[in-house]
Design a protein around this motif. Structure first.
Motif, PDB file in Angstrom:
ATOM      1  N   UNK A  35       0.840  -1.199   0.000  1.00 42.49           N
ATOM      2  CA  UNK A  35       0.000   0.000   0.000  1.00 42.49           C
ATOM      3  C   UNK A  35       0.879   1.255   0.000  1.00 42.49           C
ATOM      4  N   UNK A  36       0.564   2.170  -0.909  1.00 38.74           N
ATOM      5  CA  UNK A  36       1.369   3.396  -1.028  1.00 38.74           C
ATOM      6  C   UNK A  36       1.058   4.359   0.101  1.00 38.74           C
ATOM      7  N   UNK A  37       2.111   5.028   0.594  1.00 45.34           N
ATOM      8  CA  UNK A  37       1.969   6.019   1.664  1.00 45.34           C
ATOM      9  C   UNK A  37       1.801   7.397   1.038  1.00 45.34           C
ATOM     10  N   UNK A  38       0.691   8.055   1.300  1.00 43.56           N
ATOM     11  CA  UNK A  38       0.459   9.392   0.763  1.00 43.56           C
ATOM     12  C   UNK A  38       1.361  10.395   1.478  1.00 43.56           C
ATOM     13  N   UNK A  39       2.022  11.249   0.705  1.00 45.05           N
ATOM     14  CA  UNK A  39       2.972  12.183   1.309  1.00 45.05           C
ATOM     15  C   UNK A  39       3.100  13.450   0.489  1.00 45.05           C
ATOM     16  N   UNK A  40       3.384  14.537   1.182  1.00 51.18           N
ATOM     17  CA  UNK A  40       3.820  15.758   0.520  1.00 51.18           C
ATOM     18  C   UNK A  40       5.283  15.582   0.096  1.00 51.18           C
ATOM     19  N   UNK A  41       5.693  16.286  -0.920  1.00 48.82           N
ATOM     20  CA  UNK A  41       7.060  16.147  -1.424  1.00 48.82           C
ATOM     21  C   UNK A  41       8.089  16.507  -0.362  1.00 48.82           C
ATOM     22  N   UNK A  42       7.773  17.500   0.454  1.00 47.11           N
ATOM     23  CA  UNK A  42       8.731  17.956   1.463  1.00 47.11           C
ATOM     24  C   UNK A  42       9.052  16.870   2.490  1.00 47.11           C
ATOM     25  N   UNK A  43       8.152  15.901   2.650  1.00 45.42           N
ATOM     26  CA  UNK A  43       8.341  14.869   3.679  1.00 45.42           C
ATOM     27  C   UNK A  43       8.854  13.540   3.125  1.00 45.42           C
ATOM     28  N   UNK A  44       9.318  13.513   1.884  1.00 46.43           N
ATOM     29  CA  UNK A  44       9.654  12.240   1.235  1.00 46.43           C
ATOM     30  C   UNK A  44      10.972  11.622   1.692  1.00 46.43           C
ATOM     31  N   UNK A  45      11.895  12.424   2.197  1.00 43.16           N
ATOM     32  CA  UNK A  45      13.229  11.893   2.518  1.00 43.16           C
ATOM     33  C   UNK A  45      13.158  10.680   3.441  1.00 43.16           C
ATOM     34  N   UNK A  46      12.241  10.710   4.403  1.00 38.46           N
ATOM     35  CA  UNK A  46      12.124   9.601   5.356  1.00 38.46           C
ATOM     36  C   UNK A  46      11.450   8.377   4.746  1.00 38.46           C
ATOM     37  N   UNK A  47      10.963   8.502   3.514  1.00 41.84           N
ATOM     38  CA  UNK A  47      10.214   7.405   2.894  1.00 41.84           C
ATOM     39  C   UNK A  47      10.970   6.751   1.739  1.00 41.84           C
ATOM     40  N   UNK A  48      12.256   6.941   1.666  1.00 42.19           N
ATOM     41  CA  UNK A  48      13.057   6.313   0.611  1.00 42.19           C
ATOM     42  C   UNK A  48      12.950   4.786   0.705  1.00 42.19           C
ATOM     43  N   UNK A  49      12.874   4.165  -0.457  1.00 37.07           N
ATOM     44  CA  UNK A  49      12.693   2.711  -0.606  1.00 37.07           C
ATOM     45  C   UNK A  49      11.257   2.280  -0.346  1.00 37.07           C
ATOM     46  N   UNK A  50      10.388   3.220   0.030  1.00 35.21           N
ATOM     47  CA  UNK A  50       8.978   2.909   0.252  1.00 35.21           C
ATOM     48  C   UNK A  50       8.174   3.202  -1.010  1.00 35.21           C
ATOM     49  N   UNK A  51       6.993   2.588  -1.065  1.00 32.96           N
ATOM     50  CA  UNK A  51       6.047   2.901  -2.140  1.00 32.96           C
ATOM     51  C   UNK A  51       5.192   4.068  -1.661  1.00 32.96           C
ATOM     52  N   UNK A  52       5.180   5.158  -2.431  1.00 32.31           N
ATOM     53  CA  UNK A  52       4.517   6.390  -1.978  1.00 32.31           C
ATOM     54  C   UNK A  52       3.528   6.881  -3.028  1.00 32.31           C
ATOM     55  N   UNK A  53       2.611   7.721  -2.567  1.00 34.73           N
ATOM     56  CA  UNK A  53       1.620   8.339  -3.448  1.00 34.73           C
ATOM     57  C   UNK A  53       1.763   9.861  -3.310  1.00 34.73           C
ATOM     58  N   UNK A  54       1.991  10.502  -4.432  1.00 35.69           N
ATOM     59  CA  UNK A  54       2.256  11.945  -4.442  1.00 35.69           C
ATOM     60  C   UNK A  54       1.313  12.622  -5.436  1.00 35.69           C
ATOM     61  N   UNK A  55       0.879  13.822  -5.098  1.00 37.41           N
ATOM     62  CA  UNK A  55       0.043  14.629  -5.981  1.00 37.41           C
ATOM     63  C   UNK A  55       0.769  15.929  -6.289  1.00 37.41           C
ATOM     64  N   UNK A  56       0.600  16.430  -7.516  1.00 37.22           N
ATOM     65  CA  UNK A  56       1.248  17.702  -7.829  1.00 37.22           C
ATOM     66  C   UNK A  56       0.977  18.129  -9.263  1.00 37.22           C
ATOM     67  N   UNK A  57       1.766  19.121  -9.697  1.00 34.52           N
ATOM     68  CA  UNK A  57       1.645  19.684 -11.041  1.00 34.52           C
ATOM     69  C   UNK A  57       2.928  19.429 -11.817  1.00 34.52           C
ATOM     70  N   UNK A  58       2.775  19.173 -13.111  1.00 31.97           N
ATOM     71  CA  UNK A  58       3.935  18.882 -13.955  1.00 31.97           C
ATOM     72  C   UNK A  58       4.700  20.177 -14.220  1.00 31.97           C
ATOM     73  N   UNK A  59       5.915  20.236 -13.732  1.00 32.17           N
ATOM     74  CA  UNK A  59       6.740  21.440 -13.832  1.00 32.17           C
ATOM     75  C   UNK A  59       7.679  21.376 -15.037  1.00 32.17           C
ATOM     76  N   UNK A  60       8.192  20.177 -15.344  1.00 24.69           N
ATOM     77  CA  UNK A  60       9.055  19.981 -16.509  1.00 24.69           C
ATOM     78  C   UNK A  60       8.780  18.601 -17.094  1.00 24.69           C
ATOM     79  N   UNK A  61       9.027  18.467 -18.410  1.00 27.39           N
ATOM     80  CA  UNK A  61       8.867  17.188 -19.103  1.00 27.39           C
ATOM     81  C   UNK A  61      10.064  16.974 -20.024  1.00 27.39           C
ATOM     82  N   UNK A  62      10.597  15.742 -19.992  1.00 26.68           N
ATOM     83  CA  UNK A  62      11.675  15.394 -20.925  1.00 26.68           C
ATOM     84  C   UNK A  62      11.500  13.946 -21.344  1.00 26.68           C
ATOM     85  N   UNK A  63      11.344  13.720 -22.665  1.00 25.66           N
ATOM     86  CA  UNK A  63      11.182  12.374 -23.213  1.00 25.66           C
ATOM     87  C   UNK A  63      12.519  11.923 -23.789  1.00 25.66           C
ATOM     88  N   UNK A  64      13.045  10.844 -23.232  1.00 24.11           N
ATOM     89  CA  UNK A  64      14.359  10.367 -23.667  1.00 24.11           C
ATOM     90  C   UNK A  64      14.259   8.894 -24.065  1.00 24.11           C
TER      91      UNK A  64
END
Length: 571
Positions: free
Chosen positions: A113-142
């Motif tokens: 189950x994904x943990x819902x989080x604000x971006x500012x609080x993500x550091x403590x959730x590394x290696x976890x499955x997370x759920x984030x909401x936001x706006x697309x600021x940049x896009x790059x297709x490679x």
């Protein structure tokens, strides 16, 4: 048939057409354009006469024409190839989009189950499955892998879409500023790579919550760094999404919090005075008037008078309140509506007042620099910022007049109506400053920038200041000065104005009379001198000006959420 003209000096292969009035510059270009069937005449310069070209020059020109023809054919072939490739690419794109509509991305319920989080609080959730909401600021297709930078107002996050998540119709048609939901595993970025926060989200499920248009109405087409200032003002709601504008506003939030902490450290209590008033503070000419249920009323110029009434019950007080000045000024440090941080202090001297202003300023800066988040914002916006050294320089008004004249800083001479006087050539006459002059903003700013450090300018003539300011006793006929001060900062100018207040009731009544003010509406303010008066003083700080100083912004308009100035009340 008229011959084709070539003038090797005055002709042009770009704008010429071969006539005598618009000759070509080279015989080679003329041959390339018209072919050998035409007749040609040439001349070396405009002073010479047109003559038929020699055989050797014709032979040389034919080689030039052949070379130009080869270039034309090559360009034509390239254009055809590019058009074909473009058409094929468009066809492939359309086919890919059609196929992508068949791709269905579903969230795998078997995954943790994904943990819902604000971006500012993500550091403590590394290696976890997370759920984030936001706006697309940049896009790059490679090469089929889509890299995004997403923001949610608390920070920025690098996102990786690959495989099925990068193959959906939503992925292939995603535009800047779309709002999205992203689910995946948060991973530390590989060594040698960089990303905001030092991690990235490898997505296994995502979806568009609110789409954003492309083509002509794309975000980057409506607004960019080169957009005209008036367009940026009209689209302020979109400007706020930019990294710089949002950083300024985040720093503003931290600044207000730091001010409150500094005030609390001095046991100065926050209160909330009214914005709708029926009294003036800084002169009637700058009042915004309105009808208040059939009575005349104004938008407040300052909360000072109300703060003074709090001293006997609450002690030293401050407020963070909007003030309004109907001043038709378009300088880079003026707003019609601004955030006013004001304080009133009881049982103090003028020196106490300036020391308090200095201490609040320095404590606020120290708090901001001690906080990693606000310190990073200051470094981003103003990398060269250094906290001001104490004590601040003190410069009396009279000393400032002398300083300006010694440094050759003059001001426009004005007539009785305040209009600049011009000399016989139509130039505005400039004259030296003298005691009694109101030091203009331009001269004040020039002086401050030369000095290069914070300056307390103090002791202004009474006729230049508001009615409530305490006067310094003077000999009969001499200029009367006030216990007043302005704090000037380099690159901004005045950010604080303060003074000791009249404590004696009779002196205050005389001030009303001198200024032609009806004392009746001020009965509640006058009563402060009737029921236990005391020596007191206060100041007002322009939050936008302070922010412009600390964030190195060119204008205070960048330091307000939706700035208001003459002619601008939208959006």
């Amino acid at each position: 048939m008229a011959p084709i003209h070539i003038d090797e000096t005055a002709g042009s292969d770009t704008t010429g057409n071969g006539t005598a009035d618009l000759p070509y510059q080279t015989l080679g270009f003329a041959l390339f354009t018209h072919g050998t069937a035409e007749s040609f005449v040439t001349r070396k310069d405009s002073a010479g006469t047109y003559e038929e070209p020699t055989q050797s020059s014709l032979k040389k020109a034919k080689k030039t024409a052949e070379g130009l023809e080869k270039k034309r054919k090559k360009a034509e072939e390239l254009a055809e190839r590019e058009a074909k490739e473009h058409g094929e690419a468009k066809e492939r794109r359309e086919k890919l989009l059609e196929e992508s509509k068949k791709v269905k991305l579903l969230e795998d319920s078997k995954l943790p189950k994904a943990i819902k989080s604000k971006i500012v609080n993500l550091t403590e959730l590394r290696s976890e499955r997370v759920r984030v909401f936001g706006w697309v600021h940049r896009i790059r297709d490679q090469k089929g892998i889509i890299f995004l930078v997403v923001r949610d107002g608390t920070g920025y996050l690098q996102v990786v879409l690959s495989g099925i998540p990068a193959s959906t119709y939503e992925a292939l048609t995603l535009n800047l500023e779309a709002s999205v939901e992203l689910v995946g595993t948060l991973q530390t970025v590989p060594e040698g790579k960089q990303a905001p926060g030092g991690h990235e989200l490898v997505v296994d499920f995502w979806r568009v919550l609110g789409s954003s248009p492309g083509a002509e109405d794309a975000f980057s087409n409506r607004l960019n760094e080169k957009s005209d200032p008036s367009i940026q003002a009209d689209l302020r709601h979109l400007v706020l999404r930019g990294e710089t504008a949002s950083a300024v506003l985040r720093l503003r939030s931290s600044l207000l919090s730091a001010f409150r902490d500094a005030m609390n450290a001095h046991s100065i209590l926050e209160v909330t005075p009214p914005c709708l008033v029926q009294t003036q503070v800084e002169g009637g000419a700058t009042l915004f008037t309105l009808d208040y249920y059939g009575q005349p009323a104004f938008l407040t110029q300052s909360s000072q008078l109300y703060l003074e009434t709090c001293l006997p019950s609450l002690g030293d007080v401050f407020c963070v309140q909007e003030s309004f000045r109907a001043e038709n000024s378009h300088t880079r440090r003026h707003l019609s509506e601004f955030t006013h941080l004001e304080a009133e202090l009881a049982f103090i001297t003028f020196e106490d007042l300036m020391e308090n202003i200095e201490d609040i300023i320095c404590k606020t800066v120290d708090i901001l620099l001690a906080n990693p988040t606000s310190a990073a914002l200051i470094k981003q916006l103003n990398p060269k910022f250094q906290p001001p050294a104490r004590p601040f320089r003190r410069l009396s008004y009279v000393e400032a007049i002398v300083w300006l004249n010694e440094h050759g800083i003059k001001h426009p001479e004005e007539d009785a109506e305040g209009n600049p006087i011009k000399d016989a050539t139509g130039q505005v006459k400039l004259v030296e400053h003298k005691v009694g002059d109101d030091i203009a903003e331009a001269a004040e700013r020039q002086m401050t920038d030369i000095i290069g450090t914070p300056v307390f300018l103090h002791g202004f003539p009474a006729e230049l200041k508001a009615f409530y300011m305490k006067k310094i006793p003077s000999a009969a006929g001499a200029t009367t000065f006030t216990e007043s001060c302005d704090l000037l900062m380099p690159n901004v100018g005045e950010i604080v104005g303060g003074s000791m207040r009249i404590a004696d009731m009779e002196e205050l009544l005389a001030a009303y009379k001198r200024e032609g003010i009806d004392p009746e509406p001020y009965y509640w303010f006058t009563d402060q001198r009737k029921y236990g008066t005391c020596e007191h003083g206060g100041y007002g700080l322009g939050v936008e000006r302070f922010l412009a100083w600390i964030a190195d912004r060119y204008t205070v308009r960048e330091c307000s959420l939706y700035p208001r100035w003459p002619g601008r009340a939208t959006p």
